[in-house]
Design a protein around this motif. Sequence first.
Motif, short mmCIF file in Angstrom:
data_model
loop_
_atom_site.label_atom_id
_atom_site.label_comp_id
_atom_site.label_asym_id
_atom_site.label_seq_id
_atom_site.Cartn_x
_atom_site.Cartn_y
_atom_site.Cartn_z
N ALA A 10 0.84 -1.21 0.00
CA ALA A 10 0.00 0.00 0.00
C ALA A 10 0.86 1.25 0.00
O ALA A 10 2.01 1.22 0.44
CB ALA A 10 -0.88 0.01 1.25
N ASP A 12 0.87 4.19 2.15
CA ASP A 12 0.28 4.61 3.42
C ASP A 12 0.28 6.13 3.50
O ASP A 12 1.34 6.75 3.42
CB ASP A 12 1.11 4.08 4.61
CG ASP A 12 0.78 2.65 4.96
OD1 ASP A 12 -0.16 2.08 4.37
OD2 ASP A 12 1.47 2.09 5.84
N GLY A 36 3.85 1.13 2.38
CA GLY A 36 3.38 0.45 3.58
C GLY A 36 2.77 -0.89 3.25
O GLY A 36 3.02 -1.49 2.21
N GLY A 37 1.89 -1.30 4.17
CA GLY A 37 1.47 -2.69 4.22
C GLY A 37 2.34 -3.29 5.31
O GLY A 37 3.48 -2.86 5.53
N LYS A 38 1.78 -4.27 6.02
CA LYS A 38 2.44 -4.71 7.26
C LYS A 38 3.86 -5.25 7.05
O LYS A 38 4.77 -4.93 7.80
CB LYS A 38 1.55 -5.72 7.97
CG LYS A 38 0.24 -5.10 8.45
CD LYS A 38 -0.50 -6.01 9.38
CE LYS A 38 -1.91 -5.51 9.65
NZ LYS A 38 -2.01 -4.15 10.15
N ASN A 41 6.43 -2.54 6.68
CA ASN A 41 6.76 -1.91 7.97
C ASN A 41 7.70 -2.80 8.79
O ASN A 41 8.63 -2.31 9.43
CB ASN A 41 5.49 -1.65 8.78
CG ASN A 41 4.60 -0.62 8.11
OD1 ASN A 41 5.06 0.17 7.30
ND2 ASN A 41 3.32 -0.65 8.44
N ARG A 88 -3.10 -0.48 -3.58
CA ARG A 88 -4.06 0.35 -2.84
C ARG A 88 -3.39 1.50 -2.07
O ARG A 88 -2.17 1.53 -1.89
CB ARG A 88 -4.82 -0.53 -1.85
CG ARG A 88 -3.88 -1.07 -0.79
CD ARG A 88 -4.58 -2.01 0.16
NE ARG A 88 -3.57 -2.61 1.02
CZ ARG A 88 -3.77 -2.99 2.26
NH1 ARG A 88 -4.97 -2.86 2.80
NH2 ARG A 88 -2.81 -3.53 2.97
N THR A 90 -3.79 3.35 1.79
CA THR A 90 -4.44 3.30 3.11
C THR A 90 -4.33 4.69 3.72
O THR A 90 -3.37 5.42 3.44
CB THR A 90 -3.78 2.29 4.07
OG1 THR A 90 -2.51 2.81 4.45
CG2 THR A 90 -3.63 0.93 3.43
N ASN A 102 -8.50 1.32 5.32
CA ASN A 102 -7.66 0.45 4.47
C ASN A 102 -8.46 -0.02 3.26
O ASN A 102 -9.45 -0.74 3.42
CB ASN A 102 -7.18 -0.77 5.26
CG ASN A 102 -6.21 -0.38 6.36
OD1 ASN A 102 -5.80 0.77 6.46
ND2 ASN A 102 -5.85 -1.32 7.19
N GLY A 134 -0.42 -9.16 7.02
CA GLY A 134 -1.42 -8.25 6.46
C GLY A 134 -2.55 -8.93 5.73
O GLY A 134 -2.66 -10.16 5.70
N SER A 135 -3.39 -8.11 5.10
CA SER A 135 -4.57 -8.63 4.43
C SER A 135 -4.21 -9.20 3.06
O SER A 135 -3.13 -8.94 2.53
CB SER A 135 -5.60 -7.50 4.26
OG SER A 135 -5.02 -6.45 3.51
N THR A 234 -0.60 2.94 15.10
CA THR A 234 -0.54 2.28 13.79
C THR A 234 0.90 1.82 13.54
O THR A 234 1.83 2.61 13.63
CB THR A 234 -0.95 3.26 12.67
OG1 THR A 234 -2.07 4.01 13.11
CG2 THR A 234 -1.27 2.52 11.40
N GLY A 235 1.05 0.55 13.25
CA GLY A 235 2.38 0.00 12.98
C GLY A 235 3.05 -0.58 14.21
O GLY A 235 4.13 -1.17 14.11
N ASP A 238 3.49 -4.23 13.82
CA ASP A 238 4.53 -4.58 12.84
C ASP A 238 5.91 -4.52 13.50
O ASP A 238 6.77 -5.38 13.24
CB ASP A 238 4.47 -3.63 11.64
CG ASP A 238 3.09 -3.60 11.01
OD1 ASP A 238 2.39 -4.62 11.09
OD2 ASP A 238 2.72 -2.54 10.46
N ALA A 274 3.76 4.74 10.79
CA ALA A 274 3.93 3.28 10.83
C ALA A 274 5.23 2.89 10.13
O ALA A 274 5.55 3.42 9.06
CB ALA A 274 2.75 2.60 10.16
O1 LIG Z 1 -3.08 -5.34 5.14
P1 LIG Z 1 -3.92 -4.64 6.15
O2 LIG Z 1 -4.38 -5.53 7.24
O3 LIG Z 1 -5.03 -3.85 5.51
O4 LIG Z 1 -2.97 -3.61 6.90
C1 LIG Z 1 -2.22 -2.64 6.21
C2 LIG Z 1 -2.15 -1.39 6.98
O5 LIG Z 1 -1.68 -1.68 8.29
C3 LIG Z 1 -0.45 -1.01 8.55
O6 LIG Z 1 0.56 -1.85 8.22
C4 LIG Z 1 -0.27 -0.75 10.00
O7 LIG Z 1 -0.04 -1.99 10.62
C5 LIG Z 1 -0.42 0.18 7.63
O8 LIG Z 1 0.89 0.46 7.27
C6 LIG Z 1 -1.35 -0.23 6.46
O9 LIG Z 1 -0.68 -0.41 5.28
#
Ligand SMILES: O=P(O)(O)OC[C@H]1O[C@](O)(CO)[C@@H](O)[C@H]1O
Length: 292
Positions: A10, A12, A36-38, A41, A88, A90, A102, A134-135, A234-235, A238, A274
């Motif tokens: 992502a 972020d 970003g994205g977990k 991080n 994406r 966030t 997100n 992450g997702s 946030t973060g 991670d 994050a």
């Molecule tokens: O993949 P998700 O669960 O949607 O999480 C992603 C998001 O969570 C974070 O990593 C924070 O943990 C953000 O940096 C953001 O990108």
Amino acid sequence: MILTVTLNAALDVTYQVPDADWDGVNRVSAVHRRAGGKGVNVARVLAALGREVVVAGLVGGPTGQAVQADLDAAGLPSALTPISGDSRTTLVIHSTTTALFNEPGPVVTADELDRFVADFARLAKGAEAVVISGSLPRGVPADFYATLAAMAGVPAIVDADGEPLRHAPKGRPAIVKPNKEELARAFPGGGAEELMAQGAGAVVVSMGEEGLHAITPSGVFRARMPYRVEGNPTGAGDALVAGLALGLAEGTPWPERLRRAAALGAAAVAAPVAGDFDRDVFDAIHPQIVIA
Ligand SMILES: O=P(O)(O)OC[C@H]1O[C@](O)(CO)[C@@H](O)[C@H]1O
């Protein structure tokens, strides 16, 4: 080298809003935009601690280009698999409270996923440990993290929510790291014990300012925080996962592994964005965390 996987990478965006009015016009006092994205991080924190890392995952479209450019600018080594969909964005709004928005992420095709699996298999051969966080973007099967953990050939940490968390233990990961709410949602009757019974090597449950609860091969531990750290949570999860990955790669005994992970999580709260952590907060809180 520690390999981190971010399938739903992502851009972020963090807005600092001094006192947000959720029903009116707001002036943003500071904006941060970064990759970003977990898993990204986690890699940032590991790199800041002097560890060799590689960021794997999927990126595509203009947002994916921005993610790649930011990773390159930060000097974070990456080997991302290209996809046709747009990665994406966030949004974190950090005010007196913190709210996250997100996006679901792009749709991934079966061919793209096959290419990622081939990249992952090659990269994991050179890794001491893999972190899968992450997702999932759309089009990726819910048990994909279990598949990756099983094929890694090295110890894996999985930090996931929902169905990917429910399936995670089938891949026999070394550590599964849900937070308290994620665990309760995914395993309403069982919790950490059920994850262990289904194949997780250890389960570390993050509980915010209440610290950590861990079921490990060396016993059951609780990490208690000596005081509350103010800031942007946030973060934090991670940074905590980065601490667990470090301990896994170095074979650190569980009590110290958990102390360092909890301290990194707290130090990340003190950093505005994050993926960062505050070293002074880390140094101050680390020796005061009680493991019992
Ligand atoms: O993949 P998700 O669960 O949607 O999480 C992603 C998001 O969570 C974070 O990593 C924070 O943990 C953000 O940096 C953001 O990108």
